[in-house]
Enzyme design. Structure first.
Site, PDB file in Angstrom:
ATOM      1  N   LYS A 295       0.826  -1.213   0.000  1.00 33.21           N
ATOM      2  CA  LYS A 295       0.000   0.000   0.000  1.00 33.21           C
ATOM      3  C   LYS A 295       0.860   1.264   0.000  1.00 33.21           C
ATOM      4  O   LYS A 295       0.485   2.277  -0.579  1.00 33.21           O
ATOM      5  CB  LYS A 295      -1.005  -0.026   1.157  1.00 33.21           C
ATOM      6  CG  LYS A 295      -2.060  -1.101   0.950  1.00 33.21           C
ATOM      7  CD  LYS A 295      -3.332  -0.865   1.707  1.00 33.21           C
ATOM      8  CE  LYS A 295      -4.382  -1.876   1.233  1.00 33.21           C
ATOM      9  NZ  LYS A 295      -5.609  -1.869   1.996  1.00 33.21           N
TER      10      LYS A 295
ATOM     11  N   LYS B 182      -3.861  -9.695  -6.424  1.00 33.09           N
ATOM     12  CA  LYS B 182      -5.127 -10.189  -5.879  1.00 33.09           C
ATOM     13  C   LYS B 182      -6.272  -9.250  -6.289  1.00 33.09           C
ATOM     14  O   LYS B 182      -6.038  -8.060  -6.562  1.00 33.09           O
ATOM     15  CB  LYS B 182      -5.053 -10.334  -4.364  1.00 33.09           C
ATOM     16  CG  LYS B 182      -5.009  -9.040  -3.591  1.00 33.09           C
ATOM     17  CD  LYS B 182      -5.383  -9.255  -2.131  1.00 33.09           C
ATOM     18  CE  LYS B 182      -5.620  -7.908  -1.474  1.00 33.09           C
ATOM     19  NZ  LYS B 182      -6.447  -7.901  -0.317  1.00 33.09           N
TER      20      LYS B 182
ATOM     21  N   LYS C 247     -10.568  -4.177  -3.756  1.00 34.69           N
ATOM     22  CA  LYS C 247     -11.592  -3.131  -3.842  1.00 34.69           C
ATOM     23  C   LYS C 247     -11.030  -1.790  -4.243  1.00 34.69           C
ATOM     24  O   LYS C 247     -11.639  -1.048  -4.997  1.00 34.69           O
ATOM     25  CB  LYS C 247     -12.188  -2.868  -2.446  1.00 34.69           C
ATOM     26  CG  LYS C 247     -13.119  -3.850  -1.928  1.00 34.69           C
ATOM     27  CD  LYS C 247     -13.718  -3.266  -0.655  1.00 34.69           C
ATOM     28  CE  LYS C 247     -13.626  -4.249   0.478  1.00 34.69           C
ATOM     29  NZ  LYS C 247     -12.475  -4.073   1.347  1.00 34.69           N
TER      30      LYS C 247
END
Ligand code: AQP
Length: 329
Positions: free
Chosen positions: A111, A192, A195
């Site tokens: 992230k 992966k 969202k």
């Protein structure tokens, strides 16, 4: 009954990765465990987000959970930020968590790379808040997708350390992994399904209507060896074959394996079967979503009631934790 905790971030559209990796399991586990499910909104603000869409995301996440079968009469369903003990315990756990452990977390590194201009302390401390979420209720089990295993391992380490320093307080929570450990992106199967990606074609949202599901699947990446219909393929190397395991019948799967390996069917036919089967499972959920969308007051009431129940447990456990640590009030 044994306690179980799990959470989901209201950080965007809930997709098949969340559904197959965690949420479908939540529904089953309600029968066997005392379940506490949380919409973890404080986690969702660790990356750039919009205060305008957060309220909608929270309510829509709750609606999806209720529509897939979370039963508020059996399980506690609440919004994390409405039970302030979560952040209070997170502060406490901050003081016993080594900085080095946080810096080596894969999710933090990923992230931080994705948001290089917004690497805040909250992003680094995310796993501590997650540990607080779980330990606050002394949960023994946590259903998660494979991506969260590292964070759960850290929770176990934190629980052990606290118990050693201040006396036995927390169980060491164990993961419950679903059959779908990690569902990959439709556009780049190395990543992966997620969202918060900027590309909605990379995931199938639970709210995607059959025409959208088909549109996304029709352009999804398959076995790279199959450039033409006449090229034989290897189903195990195809990202979409993984999805067939969860939506298609044994007969259809056998037909696809044979057809793909012998180049008797093309990827398009295989995708059509998958689109039909995913739609068959999602359409009834979408009908329930429509009903809840017309009754958001009921959803709010369910969340408020859940928060009261969660708060009662959280308050009692936090008082015990603080007492053991030497706080006098
Ligand atoms: N691709 C996935 N395959 C299997 N399980 C998955 N989960 C998430 N993605 C996959 C599981 O879904 C639960 C809820 O996830 P989360 O909202 O807490 O956050 P996340 O793991 O970070 O999921 P996302 O979708 O990738 O959200 P963003 O993009 O906001 O970070 C968890 O149990 C997770 O394991």
């Amino acid at each position: 009954m044994t306690k179980l905790f799990s959470g989901i971030q209201p950080s965007g559209e809930i997709h098949l990765g969340n559904y197959l990796g965690a949420l479908k399991n939540w529904i089953k586990l309600q029968k066997k465990y005392d379940c506490i499910f949380s919409i973890v909104d404080y986690h969702a603000i660790t990356v750039p987000y919009s205060p305008k869409t957060l309220p909608e995301n929270i309510i829509e996440t709750a609606i999806i959970l209720l529509s897939i079968g979370i039963n508020p009469k059996k399980s506690i369903l609440f919004v994390q930020s409405t039970v302030s003990e979560h952040t209070e315990l997170a502060w406490i756990l901050n003081t016993i968590t080594p900085l080095g452990d946080l810096k080596r977390m894969t999710q933090f590194k990923q992230k931080a790379k994705a948001h290089p201009k917004a690497i805040n302390a909250g992003l680094l401390n995310y796993p501590i808040l997650m540990a607080a979420d779980i330990l606050l209720y002394k949960a023994e089990y946590v259903p998660v997708g494979e991506d969260q295993l590292q964070h759960l391992e850290l929770t176990r380490t934190i629980a052990r350390k606290f118990n050693k320093l201040f006396g036995k307080t927390f169980p060491e929570p164990k993961p419950i992994l679903g059959k779908a450990k990690r569902i990959m992106s439709l556009t780049n199967p190395k990543n992966k399904m997620s969202k918060s990606t900027k590309n909605p074609n990379s995931y199938i949202a639970l709210t995607d209507k059959p025409d959208v599901i088909w549109k996304k699947l029709s352009t999804a990446v398959t076995d790279p060896a199959r450039k033409r219909k006449t090229d034989p393929g290897t189903p195990e190397k195809c990202n979409l074959f993984t999805l067939h395991q969860f939506f298609s019948s044994k007969k259809e799967i056998d037909y696809i394996i044979d057809g793909c390996k012998k180049a008797k069917i093309g990827c398009l036919e295989c995708k059509k079967i998958l689109a039909k089967n995913i739609s068959k499972e999602l359409v009834p959920i979408q009908k329930k979503i429509e009903k809840f969308l017309k009754n958001k007051d009921l959803v709010r009431e369910i969340l408020e009631d859940g928060a009261k129940k969660a708060k009662k447990i959280a308050k009692k456990n936090l008082a015990e934790i603080k007492k053991k640590m030497g706080f006098i009030f």
